[in-house]
Design a protein around this motif. Structure first.
Motif, short mmCIF file in Angstrom:
data_model
loop_
_atom_site.label_atom_id
_atom_site.label_comp_id
_atom_site.label_asym_id
_atom_site.label_seq_id
_atom_site.Cartn_x
_atom_site.Cartn_y
_atom_site.Cartn_z
N ASN A 20 -4.57 1.29 7.30
CA ASN A 20 -5.07 1.54 8.65
C ASN A 20 -4.13 0.97 9.71
O ASN A 20 -3.89 1.61 10.75
N ASP B 129 -4.01 -1.81 -0.34
CA ASP B 129 -4.83 -2.48 0.66
C ASP B 129 -5.22 -1.53 1.80
O ASP B 129 -4.36 -0.99 2.50
N GLU B 130 -6.52 -1.35 2.00
CA GLU B 130 -7.01 -0.41 3.02
C GLU B 130 -6.63 -0.86 4.42
O GLU B 130 -6.28 -0.03 5.28
N GLU B 131 -6.69 -2.15 4.69
CA GLU B 131 -6.34 -2.65 6.02
C GLU B 131 -4.88 -2.36 6.34
O GLU B 131 -4.53 -1.98 7.47
N ALA C 129 0.86 -1.18 0.00
CA ALA C 129 0.00 0.00 0.00
C ALA C 129 0.89 1.23 0.00
O ALA C 129 2.10 1.14 0.26
N CYS D 38 -4.36 7.59 -1.13
CA CYS D 38 -4.07 6.26 -0.62
C CYS D 38 -4.25 5.23 -1.73
O CYS D 38 -5.22 5.28 -2.49
#
Length: 227
Positions: free
Chosen positions: A220, A215-217, A189, A212
């Motif tokens: 975060n 991968d969003e996870e 990411a 961004c």
């Protein structure tokens, strides 16, 4: 940044956050939802009290327990810390949880502590002063240097890319250990934006002003690692 410059930042940001917070002590701090401005000031009083105790004790090997009472006034507590900085050389020994066991560690730490919390206190009033690119870049390096080797790092990689300066980092893990490369490259990411916004992202203040990718996870998870 030079330590003498960071000392100026520590004082100016500290005074600014007190001024902002005291304008509305009951205002909720948006990025620290468990706090209002009064609780934010109480947190900072404890941080300044603890930091001054380490400087005054001058012991590299053992964390000092404050021997004086915490001040009632946030401004008095800040000025007590600033006095400790003024009467000690930046190279003087004192405790920290890092390999840098000098007063200079606390100068830099308080510059960035006060800067981020000044942003918090202003946010409770619906405004934000900009954080300079040079200061934010130093803050990113400081944050990465604070990450402990035994932290629970994500088993993924992320690329941080400053658009207003040459700052780029790839954070990844190998056998549970953090690896930092200061270069451009591929990762699981990426976050891209001003140094100010990447600094705030690394301190868990969100990603609203960042581009961004990936991968969003992962994005975060890398924003929620404590120092």
């Amino acid at each position: 940044m030079e330590l003498k410059e960071l000392l100026v930042v520590a004082e100016e940001a500290g005074r600014s956050l007190i001024d902002s917070a005291e304008k509305d002590l009951d205002a909720n701090v948006p990025k620290c939802p468990e706090w209002n401005n009064s609780e934010l000031l109480n947190h900072l009083k404890m941080v300044w009290w603890f930091s001054a105790a380490q400087i005054s004790a001058g012991d590299q090997n053992e964390r000092a327990v404050p021997s004086d009472e915490m001040k009632d006034s946030p401004l008095d507590q800040l000025e007590h810390l600033l006095d400790a900085f003024q009467i000690n050389d930046f190279s003087s020994p004192c405790w920290s949880w890092t390999s840098n066991k000098t007063v200079g560690f606390w100068v830099r730490r308080m510059a960035h502590e006060n800067t981020v919390h000044n942003w918090d206190a202003e946010g409770a009033l619906g405004t934000h002063s900009p954080i300079s690119t040079l200061l934010a870049l130093d803050g990113i390096e400081e944050k990465l240097g604070l990450l402990k080797s035994d932290a629970d790092f994500p088993n993924t990689s992320i690329h941080l890319h400053c658009t207003d300066c040459g700052g780029e980092w790839i954070l990844s893990t190998s056998s549970g250990e953090l690896e930092i490369k200061r270069e451009h490259g591929k990762a699981d990411a990426a976050v891209k934006g001003k140094a100010e916004d990447i600094l705030l992202y690394l301190w868990g203040r969100g990603q609203e002003n960042l581009e961004c990718f990936g991968d969003e996870e992962t994005i975060n998870n890398w924003s929620s690692i404590g120092p």
